[in-house]
Enzyme design. Structure first.
Site, mmCIF file in Angstrom:
data_model
loop_
_atom_site.group_PDB
_atom_site.id
_atom_site.type_symbol
_atom_site.label_atom_id
_atom_site.label_comp_id
_atom_site.label_asym_id
_atom_site.label_seq_id
_atom_site.Cartn_x
_atom_site.Cartn_y
_atom_site.Cartn_z
ATOM 1 N N GLN A 11 -28.106 77.009 -32.207
ATOM 2 C CA GLN A 11 -27.357 77.164 -30.943
ATOM 3 C C GLN A 11 -26.807 78.574 -30.767
ATOM 4 O OE1 GLN A 11 -24.919 73.817 -29.450
ATOM 5 N NE2 GLN A 11 -24.426 73.526 -31.602
ATOM 6 N N LEU A 12 -26.128 79.061 -31.819
ATOM 7 C CA LEU A 12 -25.480 80.367 -31.689
ATOM 8 C C LEU A 12 -26.500 81.493 -31.723
ATOM 9 C CD1 LEU A 12 -22.895 81.961 -31.371
ATOM 10 C CD2 LEU A 12 -22.577 81.865 -33.856
ATOM 11 N N ASP A 44 -35.658 81.927 -45.812
ATOM 12 C CA ASP A 44 -35.134 80.597 -46.178
ATOM 13 C C ASP A 44 -33.877 80.787 -47.022
ATOM 14 O OD1 ASP A 44 -34.521 78.113 -47.072
ATOM 15 O OD2 ASP A 44 -36.478 77.699 -47.982
ATOM 16 N N ALA A 69 -26.693 77.925 -40.991
ATOM 17 C CA ALA A 69 -25.878 77.104 -41.893
ATOM 18 C C ALA A 69 -26.482 75.718 -41.993
ATOM 19 C CB ALA A 69 -24.444 76.999 -41.367
ATOM 20 N N THR A 71 -25.545 72.486 -41.087
ATOM 21 C CA THR A 71 -24.470 72.084 -40.162
ATOM 22 C C THR A 71 -24.327 70.567 -39.994
ATOM 23 O OG1 THR A 71 -26.032 72.367 -38.350
ATOM 24 C CG2 THR A 71 -24.524 74.188 -38.753
ATOM 25 N N THR A 110 -16.042 77.788 -40.094
ATOM 26 C CA THR A 110 -15.704 76.577 -39.344
ATOM 27 C C THR A 110 -14.228 76.161 -39.459
ATOM 28 O OG1 THR A 110 -16.142 74.198 -39.282
ATOM 29 C CG2 THR A 110 -16.503 75.264 -41.372
ATOM 30 N N ASP A 111 -13.766 75.448 -38.436
ATOM 31 C CA ASP A 111 -12.438 74.825 -38.473
ATOM 32 C C ASP A 111 -12.373 73.731 -39.551
ATOM 33 O OD1 ASP A 111 -14.335 73.349 -37.017
ATOM 34 O OD2 ASP A 111 -12.815 72.294 -35.857
ATOM 35 N N TYR A 134 -19.272 69.472 -46.245
ATOM 36 C CA TYR A 134 -19.615 70.607 -45.375
ATOM 37 C C TYR A 134 -18.490 71.651 -45.422
ATOM 38 C CZ TYR A 134 -20.001 73.097 -40.866
ATOM 39 O OH TYR A 134 -20.053 74.060 -39.878
ATOM 40 N N TRP A 160 -16.279 72.943 -32.838
ATOM 41 C CA TRP A 160 -16.869 72.079 -31.802
ATOM 42 C C TRP A 160 -17.872 72.855 -30.941
ATOM 43 C CZ3 TRP A 160 -12.937 68.163 -29.316
ATOM 44 C CH2 TRP A 160 -12.144 67.593 -30.305
#
Ligand SMILES: NC(=O)c1ccc[n+]([C@@H]2O[C@H](COP(=O)([O-])OP(=O)(O)OC[C@H]3O[C@@H](n4cnc5c(N)ncnc54)[C@H](OP(=O)(O)O)[C@@H]3O)[C@@H](O)[C@H]2O)c1
Length: 300
Positions: A11-12, A44, A69, A71, A110-111, A134, A160
């Protein structure tokens, strides 16, 4: 700068590519950066030898942006070893390579490094205490990076994340509401959504900023998400409101929706540090959700 971005299919990573391409089209690239986007097939991150091989066979980079990551939060409970290789050991190796190449490293975290038990928003200096595999592997990655690179690196903790790409909460809700008339969504986990395109824009602003570019900067952690604090239930409600879908949503508790990985209850993060240091403007979550859903509609 010659910039390597990992996760060209995530996504990012895809959002950064889209922003870079759009900036190039309108001639908005402030400096002539060369971007190289790589996916798992090129590099990889679960394999030490693949990482060594990739960097051994390519020219030096000035900056590595690590968006890749492991995820899958629930899957990480069963596959913590693999998650640790990608989220921790690979980050350690990237930091060591960045040191050797005198490159900067911008890494995404990450949070979920927090346990979610704090009654107030988390600042970058609050003590992490992950409650799932995670989160543990991501925290180990942060620590390894900080130990090897006390200078010239930057960590952004986000939360999120969603986008117009691949599977995320928005796409899952839209799919489920087409399959079912009624949905149940947890209402006692609170946080802030992050539109990946907004984070991509912030990253591209940061790497052009003098405070990032000056050599010898101490490695820092910054929080980034959209503005606003909501539960997953409120997030789902807004998605259906924008989409004008008459799908019944039931508010349920975490206890009523058991998952393999425990989720932190409250991961709202303070963002004044990134705003003040890099002068980043942050959109409200509803505004960004509207933008993302408009793009999704155009794609249909
Ligand atoms: N998603 C969230 O809600 C969220 C929340 C907070 C923080 N974050 C952090 O934000 C960053 C970006 O997340 P995202 O949502 O963009 O992730 P994503 O869409 O799930 O993409 C993750 C990417 O990592 C790649 N990857 C996984 N294993 C790999 C390996 N062994 N070698 C190379 N690449 C590998 C995947 O490659 P393939 O495409 O080949 O599978 C995928 O492209 C991550 O650091 C994540 O921890 C995410």
């Amino acid at each position: 700068m010659r910039i390597l971005v990992t996760s060209k299919n995530g996504q990012l990573g895809r959002s950064i590519q889209k922003t870079v391409n759009a900036d190039t089209k309108i001639g908005n690239n402030q400096t002539p950066n060369e971007y190289i986007f790589v996916g798992r097939e090129d590099l990889d991150l679960s394999s030490e030898s693949s990482i060594s091989h990739y960097f051994g066979n390519n020219d030096k980079f000035d900056l590595i942006i690590n968006c890749a990551a492991f995820t899958q939060v629930d899957k990480a409970e069963q596959e913590e070893g693999l998650a640790d290789k990608i989220n921790h050991l690979a980050v350690k190796q990237l930091a060591s390579i960045a040191n050797k190449q005198q490159a900067r490293l911008l890494h995404i975290s990450t949070d979920y490094v927090f346990d979610g038990e704090s009654g107030k928003p988390y600042s970058e200096t609050d003590t992490p205490n992950p409650i799932n595999a995670y989160g543990r592997t991501k925290l180990s990655g942060e620590k390894a990076l900080q130990a090897l690179m006390p200078m010239n690196a930057l960590i952004i903790r986000t939360s999120w994340l969603y986008s117009e790409y691949s599977n995320n909460f928005v796409s899952t809700m839209l799919r489920l509401c087409r399959e079912q008339d009624e949905l149940s969504v947890v209402n006692d986990q609170v946080g802030s959504p992050t539109y990946a395109a907004d984070l991509a824009g912030a990253i591209l602003e940061i790497i052009e900023h003098k405070k990032f570019r000056d050599v010898g900067q101490t490695t820092q952690i910054y929080n980034y998400s959209n503005e606003g604090e909501i539960s997953w239930y409120e997030f789902a409600k807004e998605i259906f409101k924008i989409e004008k879908i008459a799908c019944e949503i039931n508010s349920i508790t975490t206890q009523q929706y058991p998952t393999p990985a425990k989720r932190p209850r409250n991961t709202i993060m303070k963002k004044d540090k990134i705003v003040n240091v890099f002068n980043i403007k942050i959109s409200n979550w509803k505004f960004s959700l509207n933008t993302c859903m408009t793009i999704l509609k155009q794609k249909q």
